[in-house]
Design a protein around this motif. Sequence first.
Motif, PDB file in Angstrom:
ATOM      1  N   ASN C 130       0.822  -1.210   0.000  1.00 19.03           N
ATOM      2  CA  ASN C 130       0.000   0.000   0.000  1.00 19.03           C
ATOM      3  C   ASN C 130       0.851   1.253   0.000  1.00 19.03           C
ATOM      4  N   PHE C 177      -5.435  -1.728  -6.101  1.00 20.91           N
ATOM      5  CA  PHE C 177      -6.053  -1.465  -4.802  1.00 20.91           C
ATOM      6  C   PHE C 177      -7.449  -2.060  -4.732  1.00 20.91           C
ATOM      7  N   ALA C 254      -3.076  -2.383   5.592  1.00 22.87           N
ATOM      8  CA  ALA C 254      -3.182  -2.001   4.175  1.00 22.87           C
ATOM      9  C   ALA C 254      -4.022  -0.737   4.142  1.00 22.87           C
ATOM     10  N   VAL C 256      -4.751   1.648   2.450  1.00 23.62           N
ATOM     11  CA  VAL C 256      -5.638   2.098   1.383  1.00 23.62           C
ATOM     12  C   VAL C 256      -6.699   1.042   1.117  1.00 23.62           C
ATOM     13  N   SER C 257      -6.236  -0.190   0.944  1.00 24.51           N
ATOM     14  CA  SER C 257      -7.154  -1.248   0.530  1.00 24.51           C
ATOM     15  C   SER C 257      -8.173  -1.581   1.621  1.00 24.51           C
TER      16      SER C 257
END
Lengths: 434, 268, 574
Positions: C130, C177, C254, C256-257
């Motif tokens: 990320n 992503f 993570a 962002v994910s």
Amino acid sequence: MTGARGDICDVAVIGAGMAGMSAALFAAERGLSCIQVGNAGSLLFASGLLDFLGVHPVPERQLWQSPLEALAALGRDEPDHPLARLDADLIRSAFESFVTALGAAGLAYAPLGERNRKLFTSIGTIKTTYGVPRSMVAGVRVLEQRSPCLLVDFRGLREFSAAQIAATLGRNWPGLRQQRIEFPGYEAVPELYAAHLARALESGELRARTIARIKPLLGDARSLGVPAVLGLARASEVHAAFEAGLGLPVFEIPTMPTSVPGLRLRTALETVVSARGVLRRRQASVRGLSFGADAATITLELDGAAAGERVHARAVVLATGRFTGRGLTAERKQVRESILGLPVHQPASRAAWHQRDFLDPSGHAINRAGLLTDAAWRPLDAQGRPAWKRLYAVGSILAHQDWMRSKCGSGLAIATAWGAIEQVARDLRATATG
Amino acid sequence: MKYALFLGCKIPSQLPAYEASTRAVLGHLGVTLVDLRFDCCGYPARSYSRDAFVVAAARNLALAERAGLDLLTPCSCCFGSLRHAIRFLSEDAELRARVAQTLAAEGLTWSGSIGVEHLLPLLAREVGVAALAAAVRVPRSGLRVAAQYGCHALRPSDVSGIDNPIAPTMFETLIRVTGATPVDWPRRLDCCGDPLHEANAPLAGHMTRAKITDALESGAQALCSACPHCQLRFDAVQAGSTDPAIQTLLYTQLLGLALGLPAKSLGL
Amino acid sequence: MSTALFHPALYASLALCALGLAWRMSAWFRVRVGPDACTVTPWQRMVAALRGVAVALFGRRLFRVLGALVLDALLLRRLYANAKLRWLGHQLILVGFTLLLLMHALAALVSEKLFQGYQPTLEPYLFLRNLFGVMVLVGVGLLWFGRRRERSGFAQARAFLGAAFVALLGFVLVSGFLLEAHKIASPRAFYRMTEQYAGTTDAEQLKPLRALWASEFGVAFADLQQPIAADLVERGRELQRDACASCHAKPASAFVSYPLARLLAPVTGLMDAAGADTWLWYLHVFACLLGLASLPFTRFFHVLAAPISLLVDAAAPQRALSAQPYAIEARASQRALALDACVRCGICDERCSVALLARYLGNPDLLPSHKLIATGALAKGRLLRSGEEEHALRAAEGAFLCTDCGRCTSRCPVGLDLEDLWQAGRGDLAVAGLAPPAQWVQARPALAWAESLEAVPRQHGLAAPDAAFAPLSADRRSFSRCVQCQTCTNVCPVVAHSTDAEHGIDLTPQKVMNLLRLGLSDLALGSRMVWDCASCYQCQESCPEGVRVADIIYELRALAVRRLGSVRSRRQAA
């Protein structure tokens, strides 16, 4: 250079013809700080010969061997003539001073003496004059003696034809021959210009090649005449090299204006005034003058690219010439002085400006128009009083003279400038002490 | 004495010695130089469009005006261009309006309040010959030098006119003050040939060669320029030529040596 | 999940990429920039290049080359000196992308070999992936921002391809992503994994694990009862330890994910039903492969060309002494390489000495970044195709208005010798008949130009010089004073030196003035005198009548460029 912007200089000279340059030169020589406005364009039309006074009276076209005797006669007949108002010795010292300065700038003149000299021009006419550049003076004796002489000209130099001179003078001059040659290095050029040749001859190599081309043509000639192209900045050197290389007297023959001698004269005079610290505003003109309330300074408002610039001086010398110099403006009904609108002495009406015959030997009344001045060279206003106490006028703008027909252009310019600057110096001294 | 230094395009890229020696000499003489983000003086555009030429020049003038500094340039051509732009702007109100509009996009204005000065008159008048004479430590006695003003420093005199254009004396005076001897050479006021290079290279070559020959024949040992174009031109023509050569020297280098500055600081 | 298409696609992409690279790299020896480059063959150039490599590797310059590799190619010190923000952006992309490539894309070759027990779903890889992805995205943003701030006012040439490639890069990251987020949230993935690794599909058995994964691992079970009982989660934790922990860390790192997964929770069911894990994977991977395959064909080829150019430059003789240019075999290749190594960053344009003129004249080809493209287009013959006449003329104007100030070269972040390129380009232009005005005008006699002008139907106002454009030549008063005294000609150094027939001039200055007086300025426009004028101002200074001769000649040039230029392009088109 003296006189940075904003400073008050002693003299401002307006005009840069023969009279203006003389005035600036004489002022600087007297230690006066000087600014001079105007381009020296009219000098380009000069022949390099300095006339003193050749003809008087004009209608009779009487030529004089002695300018001093002519001056005496002028004084008797025309006491208002500006030259007649000056002492002969003073005029001669002005001339001496003038040619000495030119000599220092590399333009040598033959010693002046007391006599007018005669030499022939590029169209074969005879010209009577006083001051002769050293590069031309051999032609005077050659003309007198009519000795064997070779004239050489250059193919492509249109303003000069040795053939025409020989055709005109050859009838009474059997030893006069002429030859046309190619100017070395310019074989492919259809049209030649005198100044380019003059500058080319300043290079040792081209000079040697030219001399080598002429030498085999000399034959029995005891002198050589060439168009006035023997150098520009290095005229004396080029002339000397020709005489040394060819082993005989060499003389230049004056060419039609604008000529190399004119360029030399302009350059020498600019060099002279520049070296003496005269501040030059070459491309400017004067839009107007205003006289300070304190009566001590005069302000020149400049025009042209120097528009807006103001110059302050304690004295102003007007040397703007007549019509070609734009000192005078011919309007529909009358002639006007261009900068200040000073009253101009002139014929009563336009009808009286010119004679019916354009070639009338007595000349035209308009050619005697100009400014009237008092004894101190100060132009007069409408009431006959000096327009301003330290405003002076010199040269051809002055009334009561026809310099072209009298053959006195240089004399008028140099002598009146000398007289006026002497007056300026006196007046400024008086102001300083009083 | 404080000026915005206008180097133009040629000096930084092709004649860094001129920049170095100018900075060294003027720094030594107490002249403060300020660097602004100047661009081309406009010269190359003049053959394309007068307006474009003036716009380019005016932007530089406006930058100096914003900084409240007079412009100083050691390049005779830049000097001429900037002075010409001032002339055109002064005599043409419509042009002035068009230029003002373009300058306004950058928040700049030109009012004509600042001047453009050439290196030679700065030294001769502002710094002064007397001050220079007093500062000379190592006179260059015996060196015979031909002065190369650069056309646009002299002509037209109503635009540039640092001296009498027919018979200037300023550069010779400045040479004399270094202890060197100025030589009188007939072609001293001639064009070096540089502007003609693109249009007619053989003719330009004639012109340059004539000047070099003349300087040599007149007894000069060095050809001293106050313009990068002339200096580069002389060097370019002499490089790879078997004709007699003359040493070329920038005036700031000659003066710098006389002032006793290290040769390295003068780009020598 | 079927990945049957992957390998064929991978190999196809690799092949395309390799072919593309070979083609582009061969251009470094094929493309000829500058007339002097035409004197050497590609073979000679290749030999010179090989010799150069050998000299660099085994000679004294090795240290300089190594220094360039570290300082210039990796640390981008030239960019740092001129544009700090963009340097940051560029470094973020460079580092982020490289690490993503190594750690993630090439995991089978790198990470799995280097790090024992590497799993993409373990720490720190979850977090790092990320992080690297975000670095790239932030870097792209910074570059875009830096770009906007220093715009030259002209659209970047061939911006579309570049933008498309950036979009592709963005797409790779975003799809990555999304894929990761979906995999986190997907119940289907959960069931597949439990079946595979826990060996059960029994709902009751999986209940605690589901509770745990729903509350702490972000799986979006649609059928889960809320609130989740805490003891159930605790029981799940035991199962997790036994069955999953060796491969799965909590995905919260993570950064962002994971949030994205929570965001997608409402639609995860639908996506599962649609087989999102498969098509997202395809999108992601195929975007990567597309990027790989197209890399050699976009300006992002510079990732290869720029470092090579920097190294070659370091290996070449020092440029400061360019008075003695080194062998043309090497320089020709370097020029061709420069065309590819240009990053199109536009930093050269920012301080271009004639940038203002470019804007004022509306001609972007004055700007170095555009000029480089035009130079390349000319070298490859594209600029001379029909339909490109206007562009070719613009390019010529740009090339010849350049002042060679060298600022572009000194600022170029990839150290291109642009001055050499410009000079070569001007040579090519001249060969192609696109010489500077001083040359193309003089290629025909003045009379021929005047006749051509006459043949053109005169538009109103064109016949007389435009008063605003050329005020002196439009105003009779400025030349009517001329008395034809020949002083200008006598003091003219150009006429004086014009002594051979071939390079001689046709008219003298005074004749030019006379043509103006006679209203025949058309005859003067194409004259050699006007174009061979040295602008030394002797004429103007000496004119006894104060005619501004040289100023007028300058105006005639500008008029000629404009009026003869229109005749000329007409002739070329015909």
